[in-house]
Design a protein around this motif. Sequence first.
Motif, mmCIF file in Angstrom:
data_model
loop_
_atom_site.group_PDB
_atom_site.id
_atom_site.type_symbol
_atom_site.label_atom_id
_atom_site.label_comp_id
_atom_site.label_asym_id
_atom_site.label_seq_id
_atom_site.Cartn_x
_atom_site.Cartn_y
_atom_site.Cartn_z
ATOM 1 N N PHE A 82 0.813 -1.215 0.000
ATOM 2 C CA PHE A 82 0.000 0.000 0.000
ATOM 3 C C PHE A 82 0.849 1.269 0.000
ATOM 4 C CE2 PHE A 82 -3.689 -2.429 2.174
ATOM 5 C CZ PHE A 82 -3.998 -3.010 0.963
ATOM 6 N N LYS A 83 1.835 1.338 0.912
ATOM 7 C CA LYS A 83 2.613 2.569 1.039
ATOM 8 C C LYS A 83 3.536 2.790 -0.153
ATOM 9 C CE LYS A 83 6.361 4.695 3.657
ATOM 10 N NZ LYS A 83 7.308 4.552 4.793
ATOM 11 N N TYR A 84 4.411 1.825 -0.404
ATOM 12 C CA TYR A 84 5.440 2.051 -1.422
ATOM 13 C C TYR A 84 4.913 1.877 -2.840
ATOM 14 C CZ TYR A 84 9.259 2.663 1.851
ATOM 15 O OH TYR A 84 10.083 3.171 2.818
ATOM 16 N N VAL A 85 4.201 0.774 -3.112
ATOM 17 C CA VAL A 85 3.768 0.509 -4.484
ATOM 18 C C VAL A 85 2.665 1.465 -4.912
ATOM 19 C CG1 VAL A 85 2.687 -1.193 -5.998
ATOM 20 C CG2 VAL A 85 4.482 -1.892 -4.430
ATOM 21 N N PHE A 86 1.694 1.718 -4.045
ATOM 22 C CA PHE A 86 0.541 2.526 -4.440
ATOM 23 C C PHE A 86 0.722 4.024 -4.228
ATOM 24 C CE2 PHE A 86 -2.404 -1.322 -3.589
ATOM 25 C CZ PHE A 86 -2.036 -1.860 -4.810
ATOM 26 N N ILE A 87 1.556 4.442 -3.261
ATOM 27 C CA ILE A 87 1.644 5.862 -2.919
ATOM 28 C C ILE A 87 3.030 6.437 -3.199
ATOM 29 C CG2 ILE A 87 1.421 7.552 -1.059
ATOM 30 C CD1 ILE A 87 -0.617 5.766 0.255
ATOM 31 N N VAL A 88 4.043 5.910 -2.532
ATOM 32 C CA VAL A 88 5.371 6.528 -2.582
ATOM 33 C C VAL A 88 5.943 6.528 -3.991
ATOM 34 C CG1 VAL A 88 7.742 6.374 -1.736
ATOM 35 C CG2 VAL A 88 5.833 5.983 -0.168
ATOM 36 N N MET A 89 5.748 5.451 -4.730
ATOM 37 C CA MET A 89 6.335 5.369 -6.069
ATOM 38 C C MET A 89 5.709 6.360 -7.048
ATOM 39 S SD MET A 89 7.111 1.323 -6.622
ATOM 40 C CE MET A 89 7.949 1.671 -8.143
ATOM 41 N N SER A 90 4.614 6.998 -6.652
ATOM 42 C CA SER A 90 4.017 8.045 -7.490
ATOM 43 C C SER A 90 4.709 9.387 -7.290
ATOM 44 C CB SER A 90 2.522 8.184 -7.162
ATOM 45 O OG SER A 90 1.835 6.969 -7.399
ATOM 46 N N ALA A 91 5.513 9.499 -6.243
ATOM 47 C CA ALA A 91 6.208 10.766 -5.945
ATOM 48 C C ALA A 91 7.610 10.740 -6.522
ATOM 49 C CB ALA A 91 6.246 11.002 -4.432
ATOM 50 N N ASP A 92 7.726 10.470 -7.813
ATOM 51 C CA ASP A 92 9.041 10.414 -8.452
ATOM 52 C C ASP A 92 9.474 11.802 -8.889
ATOM 53 O OD1 ASP A 92 8.603 10.439 -11.791
ATOM 54 O OD2 ASP A 92 6.859 9.976 -10.551
ATOM 55 N N ASP A 93 10.762 11.981 -8.992
ATOM 56 C CA ASP A 93 11.343 13.240 -9.443
ATOM 57 C C ASP A 93 11.938 13.024 -10.824
ATOM 58 O OD1 ASP A 93 12.444 15.720 -9.729
ATOM 59 O OD2 ASP A 93 14.079 15.416 -8.308
ATOM 60 N N ASN A 94 11.121 13.298 -11.861
ATOM 61 C CA ASN A 94 11.551 13.053 -13.246
ATOM 62 C C ASN A 94 11.986 11.612 -13.438
ATOM 63 O OD1 ASN A 94 11.619 15.882 -14.664
ATOM 64 N ND2 ASN A 94 12.533 16.185 -12.654
ATOM 65 N N GLY A 95 11.214 10.693 -12.848
ATOM 66 C CA GLY A 95 11.514 9.279 -12.981
ATOM 67 C C GLY A 95 12.481 8.737 -11.957
ATOM 68 N N GLU A 96 13.039 9.594 -11.096
ATOM 69 C CA GLU A 96 13.982 9.162 -10.080
ATOM 70 C C GLU A 96 13.273 9.012 -8.735
ATOM 71 O OE1 GLU A 96 17.086 8.254 -10.559
ATOM 72 O OE2 GLU A 96 16.945 8.720 -12.693
ATOM 73 N N GLY A 97 13.765 8.086 -7.925
ATOM 74 C CA GLY A 97 13.185 7.854 -6.613
ATOM 75 C C GLY A 97 14.237 7.919 -5.525
ATOM 76 N N GLY A 98 13.798 7.736 -4.279
ATOM 77 C CA GLY A 98 14.711 7.764 -3.139
ATOM 78 C C GLY A 98 14.502 8.987 -2.267
ATOM 79 N N THR A 99 15.235 9.021 -1.171
ATOM 80 C CA THR A 99 15.104 10.121 -0.212
ATOM 81 C C THR A 99 15.455 11.461 -0.839
ATOM 82 O OG1 THR A 99 15.691 8.582 1.565
ATOM 83 C CG2 THR A 99 15.822 10.923 2.059
ATOM 84 N N PHE A 100 16.526 11.504 -1.634
ATOM 85 C CA PHE A 100 16.929 12.761 -2.254
ATOM 86 C C PHE A 100 15.913 13.231 -3.292
ATOM 87 C CE2 PHE A 100 21.268 11.803 -0.712
ATOM 88 C CZ PHE A 100 21.519 13.015 -0.104
ATOM 89 N N ALA A 101 15.205 12.300 -3.920
ATOM 90 C CA ALA A 101 14.182 12.687 -4.887
ATOM 91 C C ALA A 101 13.039 13.421 -4.193
ATOM 92 C CB ALA A 101 13.653 11.451 -5.621
ATOM 93 N N LEU A 102 12.590 12.919 -3.047
ATOM 94 C CA LEU A 102 11.536 13.593 -2.293
ATOM 95 C C LEU A 102 12.010 14.961 -1.805
ATOM 96 C CD1 LEU A 102 10.152 10.610 -0.163
ATOM 97 C CD2 LEU A 102 9.187 11.578 -2.243
ATOM 98 N N TYR A 103 13.247 15.011 -1.311
ATOM 99 C CA TYR A 103 13.798 16.277 -0.834
ATOM 100 C C TYR A 103 13.932 17.280 -1.983
ATOM 101 C CZ TYR A 103 17.028 19.551 1.400
ATOM 102 O OH TYR A 103 17.622 20.687 1.899
ATOM 103 N N SER A 104 14.298 16.798 -3.151
ATOM 104 C CA SER A 104 14.427 17.669 -4.318
ATOM 105 C C SER A 104 13.076 18.248 -4.724
ATOM 106 C CB SER A 104 15.033 16.891 -5.489
ATOM 107 O OG SER A 104 15.075 17.668 -6.661
ATOM 108 N N LEU A 105 12.026 17.433 -4.684
ATOM 109 C CA LEU A 105 10.684 17.926 -4.993
ATOM 110 C C LEU A 105 10.282 19.043 -4.037
ATOM 111 C CD1 LEU A 105 8.704 14.630 -5.732
ATOM 112 C CD2 LEU A 105 9.257 16.427 -7.356
ATOM 113 N N LEU A 106 10.567 18.845 -2.751
ATOM 114 C CA LEU A 106 10.225 19.863 -1.763
ATOM 115 C C LEU A 106 11.049 21.131 -1.968
ATOM 116 C CD1 LEU A 106 9.946 17.580 1.400
ATOM 117 C CD2 LEU A 106 8.075 18.666 0.164
ATOM 118 N N CYS A 107 12.321 20.970 -2.315
ATOM 119 C CA CYS A 107 13.191 22.135 -2.519
ATOM 120 C C CYS A 107 12.681 23.006 -3.657
ATOM 121 C CB CYS A 107 14.619 21.682 -2.805
ATOM 122 S SG CYS A 107 15.497 21.022 -1.369
#
Length: 743
Positions: A82-107
């Motif tokens: 539920f968390k990773y497959v359905f929600i978190v993986m939708s928050a990609d940064d130009n196709g990239e994932g990971g902690t830095f990708a989420l931080y980059s989106l916020l920045c």
Amino acid sequence: MNPSHQVMEQGTSQQNLKRGCCATVLTLAYQSLGVVYGDLSTSPLYVYKTTFSGKLSLKEDDEEIFGVLSFIFWTFTIIALFKYVFIVMSADDNGEGGTFALYSLLCRNARLSILPNQQPTDEKLSTYATQDSADTWQSSLLKLFFEKHPRFQRGLLIFVLLGTCMAIGDGVITPAISVLSAVSGVKVKISHLHDNYVVVISCIILVGLFSIQHHGTHRVAFLFAPIVAAWLLCISGIGIYNIYHWNPKIYLALSPFYMLRFIRATGVEGWLSLGGVVLSITGVETMFADLGHFSALSIKIAFTCLVYPCLILAYMGEAAFLSKHHDDIQRSFYKAIPEGVFWPVFIVATMAAIVGSQAVISATFSIISQCCALNCFPWVKIVHTSSRIYGQIYIPEINWILMCLCLSVTIGLRDTNRMGHAYGLAVTTVMFVTTCLMTLVIVIVWKQGIIKAIACLVVFGSIELLYISACICKVHEGGWIPLVLSFTFMCIMYTWNYGTMKKHQFDVENKVSLNRILSMGPSLGMVRVPGIGLMYTNLASGFPAMFGHFVTNLPAFHQVLVFVCVKSVPVPYVGEDERLIVSRVGPKEFAMFRCIVRYGYKDIQQENYNFENRLVSTIVQFVETEEEQNNNTESTYEISTNVEQEFQSSSILQVMHNAEENHDGDEENPLKNESMQILNAKESGVTYMLGHSYAKAKKSSSIVKKIAIDVVFAFLSKNCREPDVVLNIAHSSLLEVGMVYYV
């Protein structure tokens, strides 16, 4: 042509296109097994063993077995699915994932970036796109809060670094626990084998694993997917056999009712045992972190269609076996393997453990590279291991440090149960950091209501905090390892970031004004000799302090002067056609330019082309296309895609030849004359000028600051890669200027 035939042909082409897309997605899904799911798929080797390593014991009514299986199933379903497959993986940064990708989106969406030299032109990057929808009152309130409280911006960075450091700790513990768990299975058949031999064999495998890292994963990556696929099919088949043979009613444990009964019956001991249950989801963060290597759809298909059902069957089968063999809890996985297939499964298990370890090691290299780009880690040597696959890198210093730490953990603990306690704390901390960042992304980036964000935080965060609390209680039994590792890396990262930011602040406060340079005249008060001078600076505007030293103390300077600023922007990648921005500094007779070189946090700041030729070609193109403007203004020109392709395919000699032809055709054109002057200066030679700065703490500084700057930061600066090595500058063309700045 008959219209019906045209319709038939169009339908056939669309069907072929769909088939091709489906084939591509399925191929990526298959390949993701070896890279993404190696760590997650080997969890059954040690989950039950670690869960029942404490005072929790098995009783005749199998209450504990059913309760633990229920926890594993629902944790795996809620967090991984539920968390990773359905929600978190939708928050990609130009196709990239990971902690830095989420931080980059916020920045980008809330302007939280602490990277220096950020400019409005960076927002025009193709990968800088933000949400077009209007801000909600909740998102506006959060943005305003961070703008008014810069301390919380730095606190968010520290929080991100915490998750990053725990992920690095994961890179230390995963190879140790995976390999040792796999090798220890040999004692099921060779019971008299001493534990020392198991440790020695594990260490030999680990040394071999780290010794081949410089060859790159691409040379053996084609074996990874079939190994993990074979492993998943093996453990699922064995699980089905054990369910049918030992306890067909084990499916009843999938009811969440058994979780409540388990906690009620076992109390504190049951709560502490959850530190072993959480090991069942180790590796789910890799699904998101490796998103850039595959597509989100392919990773989701691989997980839902193969990984998820196979692992659930494996855990159910092992629980069915344990319900009839309480005494085999510490060897339950290998004991549950049927006699006839033991050795083949043992070999596949060992190979799968190596594959899982390889994925985590490669991820650690990527994390360190990203930290370097964000000024959070000292520069280290980064080697490309593949000329075809972008992003596959090898870092020698980190590789040998990881090897020494892995060997220390393996030899020091010698027990997978204690390693599991350390592993659980590292994994749950990274997951909780992701949940908190996702809460901010839901409000700030996705512009959703605060209720949805709070629901996400409460549902997933409460589960992860429950597991974190259980793992913290195991600190004295091995949980201290990730704490020590993360604290050490946190000190290194924060000290390096603090020192580099203070250095940039010093450069800004002591930069030379444009008026002072203009007052010296076109000759800058000295002789301008043939050649091009490339002065590297941390400033995207203004003149660095070391330029004042040159002007004051040197009798001559180059005919053409270019201020080069290499900077990072909060995007994963910067396209080659958007890499350089060239501008003129001052009037044309000064022959001074500024070049800003931009990189994303996943870009490697090492170019595979001749930077001199490309820079000079770009400046020539800028000069020839520059419109008439006032001499005292600074005009900016960013090269287009077509121009970039032209210069990538042409040599500096060809550009010079074209300029000569234009010069012969129009000798009175000042722009053509300037182009020829630049090209002639290039032929005379290019000199690189770098500032070699030393940081010193002020006498009034506190003891902690003096230790951090004068000891830690000075040690890191002395032992990290020098700028000339990072930029691949020949020593014969290098000129360094020493400077001391006080912070």
